[in-house]
Enzyme design. Structure first.
Site, PDB file in Angstrom:
ATOM      1  CE  LYS A 114      37.501  47.789  37.054  1.00 25.74           C
ATOM      2  NZ  LYS A 114      36.554  47.410  38.095  1.00 25.74           N
ATOM      3  CE  LYS A 196      39.479  41.048  34.033  1.00 26.78           C
ATOM      4  NZ  LYS A 196      39.279  41.379  35.406  1.00 26.78           N
ATOM      5  CE  LYS A 199      31.591  41.562  36.189  1.00 30.53           C
ATOM      6  NZ  LYS A 199      31.430  40.707  37.325  1.00 30.53           N
TER       7      LYS A 199
END
Ligand code: TYM
Length: 330
Positions: A114, A196, A199
């Site tokens: 992130k 992966k 969303k």
């Protein structure tokens, strides 16, 4: 206290929930509800570690909670609450932070990933995220934590923190076990099957949202990236096809070998359509229930206030026990 074993898990309201969330975690949440004493939460405090638009964020919290109900989670059987409504979560995070090492948080792969994406906002919350997650878990003394494979490392750190705290201050926390599905623990992106399914992916064709309508689901599977071999076979060097086989297997309950046999000698067109239809059939009733539930905000609020109160009575006990063991004057 109930005799049943306890279960705790949470989900972030950070956009559309996906088929990855569903197969990796939510399906188990539902299954476990029958056998265990389950507590599930919308982890809204986790979501602000990346920037959220306040207006949209508010809607996402409601819609995530409504989706949990639409899945079939029963607020009479399970405790369903909203993380930020319970101050014990942030309060315990502070206590646990002093039992967590800078080095171990720096090694978290999600933090590294992130921070690589949100280079302009590598905030302290993003770094401390696993401590908040440990607090979510440990407050409820669960035996099991149902999650997808991507959360395994965070669960390990929660276990380490619990063991360290217990060793230093005396027994307070149960050390929980991860509960990860054997099939579909890691559902991959339909557009880049080495990543992966997420969303927060900017390419909407890379994920199937639980609330996508039938045509959209089928279209996304038709566009899924595969390979040029035209053989429905599970193999490490065929990540796209293997991901579709896994999804089909998780939805239909068929084994990988059964799926391979079913599509032997048939092209990818047939196969993708079958996967799309199976997934669309599974998701359709959830969407239908969701539309009804989200339309009644007052009822939704009544349900989550009740869930909050039930969760808080458990969380308070653990929080004050931890305070006391640490020597705070209560
Ligand atoms: P979150 O909100 O990213 O995802 C919710 C759950 O869905 C699983 N999942 C997947 N499983 C398989 N394939 C995928 N592509 C996929 N994407 C997501 C996740 O593993 C997760 O189980 N930090 C957590 C939320 C959290 C939590 C907790 C979980 C906060 N506190 C306490 C357990 C216990 C998260 O971001 O999950």
């Amino acid at each position: 206290m109930s005799e049943k074993k306890r279960v705790l898990s949470c989900i972030q309201p950070s956009g559309m929930l996906t088929l990855g969330n569903y197969l990796g975690a939510l399906k188990n949440w539902l299954k476990m509800q029958e056998e265990f004493d389950c507590t599930y939460a919308v982890a809204d405090l986790h979501a602000i570690t990346v920037r959220q638009d306040p207006q949209k964020f508010r809607g996402q919290i409601y819609s995530t909670y409504a989706l949990l109900l639409a899945l079939g989670l029963d607020p009479q059987k399970s405790t369903l609450f909203i993380q930020s409504h319970l101050p014990e979560h942030t309060a315990l995070t502070w206590l646990l932070a002093s039992c967590t090492q800078f080095g171990e948080l720096s090694r978290m792969t999600q933090f590294k990933a992130k921070s690589a994406v949100h280079t302009d906002n590598i905030n302290v919350g993003l770094f401390a995220y696993p401590v908040l997650m440990a607090s979510d878990i440990l407050l409820y003394q669960p035996d099991f934590v149902p999650v997808g494979a991507d959360q395994k490392q965070h669960l390990e750190i929660a276990r380490d923190i619990a063991m360290r705290f217990n060793r230093v201050y005396g027994d307070v926390f149960k050390v929980p076990e991860p509960y990860i599905p054997t099939v579909a623990a890691r559902v991959m992106s339909l557009q880049d099957p080495t990543k992966k399914m997420s969303k927060s992916d900017e390419n909407v064709n890379s994920f199937v949202a639980i609330l996508d309508d039938r045509d959209t689901v089928i279209r996304k599977f038709k566009r899924a990236v595969t390979d040029s071999e035209a053989s429905v076979r599970f193999s490490e060097d065929k990540p796209g096809v293997s991901n579709l086989i896994t999804i089909y297997s998780a939805v239909t309950g068929k084994t990988v070998a059964e799926v391979e046999r079913e599509f032997e000698g048939r092209g990818y067109g047939d196969f993708k359509l079958a996967v799309g239809e199976a997934v669309a059939d599974e998701l359709a009733p959830i969407k239908e229930r969701y539309e009804k539930i989200i339309a009644d905000k007052a009822e939704l609020e009544r349900i989550f206030r009740d869930g909050d109160a039930r969760a808080e009575s458990v969380a308070r006990k653990t929080y004050f026990k931890a305070m006391k063991k640490m020597g705070f004057v209560l």
